[in-house]
Design a protein around this motif. Structure first.
Motif, PDB file in Angstrom:
ATOM      1  N   SER A  38      53.125 -71.412 118.442  1.00 31.66           N
ATOM      2  CA  SER A  38      52.893 -71.569 117.010  1.00 31.66           C
ATOM      3  C   SER A  38      54.068 -72.249 116.333  1.00 31.66           C
ATOM      4  N   ARG A  75      54.113 -75.966 114.389  1.00 31.97           N
ATOM      5  CA  ARG A  75      54.558 -76.064 112.997  1.00 31.97           C
ATOM      6  C   ARG A  75      55.649 -77.126 112.835  1.00 31.97           C
ATOM      7  N   GLY A  80      44.335 -68.736 120.418  1.00 29.53           N
ATOM      8  CA  GLY A  80      45.502 -67.874 120.500  1.00 29.53           C
ATOM      9  C   GLY A  80      45.243 -66.608 121.301  1.00 29.53           C
ATOM     10  N   ILE A  93      46.758 -70.405 115.353  1.00 28.71           N
ATOM     11  CA  ILE A  93      46.875 -69.940 116.736  1.00 28.71           C
ATOM     12  C   ILE A  93      47.553 -68.571 116.819  1.00 28.71           C
ATOM     13  N   SER A  94      48.352 -68.231 115.808  1.00 26.39           N
ATOM     14  CA  SER A  94      49.046 -66.940 115.831  1.00 26.39           C
ATOM     15  C   SER A  94      48.435 -65.913 114.889  1.00 26.39           C
ATOM     16  N   GLY A 153      49.332 -74.349 113.723  1.00 27.09           N
ATOM     17  CA  GLY A 153      50.387 -73.380 113.973  1.00 27.09           C
ATOM     18  C   GLY A 153      50.120 -72.043 113.319  1.00 27.09           C
TER      19      GLY A 153
END
Length: 429
Positions: free
Chosen positions: A406, A410, A388, A258-259, A255
């Motif tokens: 994301s 998480r 991402g 990817i961001s 999480g």
């Protein structure tokens, strides 16, 4: 007067410790942390912004997020082997940190090199990537050395105070960085930024060198292992509690990863933030982190590091979802959640470090545990920033879908850790 203040401050930080050698080591460790924190405050929010200034594309920003993670991944096994086979670690740590830090002088002069902008950007990204190898070797050795120097009963307060002090230095340098970049013309602003960073790293290294590598009475007389890290990995696979902790960290860091490339893109290209506004968000986060360190240190003593780690993950969960709905007219929402996630950051930093020391209590096995954990996390950090960016492009260069994904990942990671903690609590009844 200044001498009395310095003496009183030193006594507040170290006076509770049982002997003079330990007090001296903790004092110099705190000074080392303070100067490292200055570098983090000056550059932490602006490395990707600098890459964009040099001519980097979105895909190159993904490489900048993934490349250092790849180097960290490659560094884990060699780091563990070197750490396990080195009795006195300080000299090796100093060599590795200087190999990493000296390149800040090169960062400072890149804009003046007679090469094209795209090559300047690639040079910077390549150096940031490559220099993460010595940084990770030094970090694993330092963690092992500090685990041997600091007695178990003192670690919570020692590292809590260390992070509390470092937070204030980071906050001060953040307050300087944004206006410095906005009011000094490019590229001289970044040259000054990296020059100041290198000076701070030199001071940090001087204080690190003044520490005495004297083991606590509980540490074994020798921590050298000849069996190798791979044998340690086979032992780790049988440790169910540790493996569930690694699984949760693995998913949750998906999480994060990817961001990771989206924040700079969102700040610069969607919200059109100035350097001062970017720095302000970091300042709020750092202030919250610094102020909450003492609280989380005491909370860890009461309910344990794994429970605090879980709390921090749940606070982190919705940050990317909130960022997806922020507009230039609602920046106050971003600033508010920057403060809240700063509170989570202190809990995360203290609880993850302490949890790793708890689940790897044998100093002879600790390098293998740390290497295995870092391999799992860095694998995710290497792969998912590029994922991402591909999702970002697939949705028409929109950051919102990446931020929503994301958040979902998480949530899954936090649920896995909740199950792990619940099962461990039942098993220990």
């Amino acid at each position: 007067m200044m001498s009395q203040l310095r003496s009183g401050f030193r006594n507040w930080l170290t006076g509770y410790l049982p002997n003079e050698t330990l007090r001296k080591n903790v004092w110099f460790s705190n000074l080392d942390a303070a100067f490292v924190a200055i570098v983090m405050g000056l550059t932490g929010s602006f490395m990707s912004v600098y890459a964009l200034k040099l001519g980097a594309t979105e895909q190159m920003l993904a490489v900048m997020s993934s490349g250092p993670a790849l180097m960290a991944l490659l560094a884990q096994v060699p780091s563990a082997i070197m750490t396990e086979r080195t009795e006195k670690k300080k000299k090796s740590i100093l060599a590795w940190v200087m190999l990493h830090r000296i390149w800040y002088l090169v960062y400072a002069i890149i804009p003046f090199l007679p090469i094209s902008p795209i090559h300047k950007a690639w040079l910077f990204i390549s150096l940031v990537t490559l220099m993460n190898f010595p940084a990770n070797v030094a970090n694993i050795m330092w963690t092992q050395m500090m685990g041997e120097i600091i007695p178990t009963g003192n670690r919570g307060r020692v590292f809590g105070d260390r992070n509390f002090l470092a937070g204030w230095f980071s906050l001060g340098s953040m307050m300087l960085a944004g206006p410095l970049l906005d009011h000094i013309p490019y590229p001289y602003n970044y040259t000054l930024l990296f020059g100041l960073s290198f000076f701070s790293y030199v001071m940090s290294t001087i204080f690190l060198a003044r520490m005495d590598e004297v083991k606590a009475s509980e540490a074994p007389s020798s921590s050298v292992r000849t069996s190798g890290v791979w044998e340690g990995f086979r032992f780790i696979f049988k440790d169910k509690q540790f493996m569930s902790f690694v699984l949760a960290a693995f998913v949750f860091n998906m999480g994060f990863g990817i961001s990771s490339s989206m924040w700079t893109i969102n700040y610069v290209r969607d919200l059109h933030l100035t350097n001062t506004q970017i720095a302000f968000a970091s300042i709020l986060s750092s202030l919250a982190t610094t102020l909450s360190y003492p609280f989380w240190g005491r909370t860890i003593d009461r309910i344990g590091s794994k429970s605090v780690y879980l709390i921090s993950l749940f606070i982190f969960i919705f940050r990317p979802w909130i960022q997806a709905v922020v507009t230039p007219e609602t920046l106050w929402i971003m600033f508010l959640f920057s403060f809240l996630t700063g509170i989570a950051q202190s809990a995360y930093n203290l609880s993850q470090f302490n949890t790793l020391l708890v689940v790897a209590p044998d100093p002879n096995m600790r390098p293998s545990y740390l290497a295995f954990f870092n391999i799992a996390v860095q694998t995710v950090t290497f792969i998912f920033p590029m994922v991402g960016v591909q999702i970002y492009k697939a949705f028409g260069s929109q950051v919102a879908p990446v931020f929503y994904l994301s958040t979902g990942i998480r949530v899954i990671g936090a649920l896995i850790l909740t199950l792990s903690i619940t099962r461990a609590a039942k098993a220990n009844k």
